[in-house]
Design a protein around this motif. Structure first.
Motif, PDB file in Angstrom:
ATOM      1  N   ASP A  89       0.828  -1.207   0.000  1.00 37.21           N
ATOM      2  CA  ASP A  89       0.000   0.000   0.000  1.00 37.21           C
ATOM      3  C   ASP A  89       0.864   1.259   0.000  1.00 37.21           C
ATOM      4  O   ASP A  89       0.550   2.244  -0.678  1.00 37.21           O
ATOM      5  CB  ASP A  89      -0.925   0.016   1.219  1.00 37.21           C
ATOM      6  N   SER A  92       2.237   1.811  -3.455  1.00 38.42           N
ATOM      7  CA  SER A  92       1.194   2.351  -4.336  1.00 38.42           C
ATOM      8  C   SER A  92       0.943   3.824  -4.038  1.00 38.42           C
ATOM      9  O   SER A  92       0.788   4.643  -4.947  1.00 38.42           O
ATOM     10  CB  SER A  92      -0.108   1.559  -4.167  1.00 38.42           C
ATOM     11  N   MET A  93       0.905   4.159  -2.751  1.00 31.52           N
ATOM     12  CA  MET A  93       0.693   5.547  -2.358  1.00 31.52           C
ATOM     13  C   MET A  93       1.769   6.447  -2.949  1.00 31.52           C
ATOM     14  O   MET A  93       1.471   7.488  -3.546  1.00 31.52           O
ATOM     15  CB  MET A  93       0.712   5.671  -0.829  1.00 31.52           C
ATOM     16  N   TYR A 234      -4.658   5.649  -0.727  1.00 33.95           N
ATOM     17  CA  TYR A 234      -3.611   4.781  -0.186  1.00 33.95           C
ATOM     18  C   TYR A 234      -2.931   5.398   1.035  1.00 33.95           C
ATOM     19  O   TYR A 234      -2.439   4.664   1.901  1.00 33.95           O
ATOM     20  CB  TYR A 234      -2.585   4.446  -1.272  1.00 33.95           C
TER      21      TYR A 234
END
Length: 282
Positions: A89, A92-93, A234
């Protein structure tokens, strides 16, 4: 707000790895370091007398380069310590955030380059806004990381961000923003995007060139809106999976939203026609 940010923007966050540092200390230390950079290039010459775009580009590039390295350092250190879904995560953020950082100056160049009252201000205005999205990421990460070590630091660091970005004259007070839920603040973000799009629609009616410029700006704004939405999603997941209390998680999840509201208001104030501003005060 514009004057406040342009003055306050003279900040370059220098985080000391392994040492606790407050957000206000990051901002204050940055003031001194950025001043050194300007002094190095201008040798004490007043900035108002320095009408040299190429030279200013060198100054901005050095400052932004240092800030980006700090920004990337936060990612590398945090990514190295995370595991499992939280690591995924966080990656992705940062990927969405990085794309957002790349697209942001493109939008500003279109919007400021065509709709600022004084287009000669485009360089400094673009720098100001781009700087903020790098700096606030660092401040957000510092708020979280210091909060994980000592939850008592969170309020002080959160308040420093509100004080830094809040615009005097805003229809809402700082306390009203702080008392909102993250969901309520998300709705305000969408409201500010719609307001900015409406301003571009109004400017498009001024002529053929303005119509073309507004169309390009709106296309870029649409990309920004999507990238921000994914980054924010995210970031929320990253914070939600932390060990912070539910109350402190909510405080941190609101930061990226408040920062985006502040930036969108800055842009809207900058490109809205002066007579529209006057009408809004009547």
């Amino acid at each position: 707000m514009i004057k406040k940010i342009i003055v306050a923007i003279i900040s370059l966050s220098l985080a000391n790895i392994g040492f606790s540092i407050t957000n206000q200390e990051m901002i204050d230390t940055g003031n001194a370091n950025q001043k050194k950079t300007f002094d190095k290039y201008f040798n004490g010459t007043p900035l108002a007398a320095a009408d040299n775009t190429a030279l200013m580009n060198k100054v901005y590039a050095e400052i932004m380069g240092n800030l980006y390295r700090e920004n990337r350092g936060y990612f590398d250190r945090e990514f190295a310590r995370l595991t499992g879904n939280r690591k995924s995560d966080f990656r992705s953020m940062y990927a969405y955030y990085s794309d957002y950082v790349v697209e942001y100056p493109k939008f500003l160049k279109r919007a400021f380059g065509n709709f600022l009252q004084d287009v000669s201000d485009m360089q400094s205005y673009t720098y100001t806004n781009t700087y903020l999205i790098l700096e606030t990421f660092n401040l957000n990460m510092n708020t979280y990381l210091e909060g994980e070590k000592n939850a008592a630091t969170i309020d002080q660091n959160v308040n420093a961000i509100y004080d830094y970005l809040y615009s005097v004259g805003d229809s809402k007070t700082k306390d009203e923003y702080k008392q909102m839920s993250s969901g309520q603040m998300s709705m305000l973000v969408e409201q500010e995007y719609r307001n900015l799009e409406n301003i571009l629609n109004t400017r498009a009616m001024e002529g053929t060139n303005e119509k073309k410029a507004a169309a390009g700006s709106k296309s870029s704004l649409k990309k920004l809106r999507k990238l921000y939405g994914n980054y924010d999603k995210y970031f929320d997941k990253y914070i939600e999976a932390s060990k912070l209390s539910a109350e402190n998680k909510e405080k941190l999840k609101k930061l990226a939203k408040f920062e985006n509201i502040s930036n969108l208001k800055f842009i809207a104030q900058s490109i809205e026609k002066k007579e529209n501003n006057n009408k809004s005060k009547e």
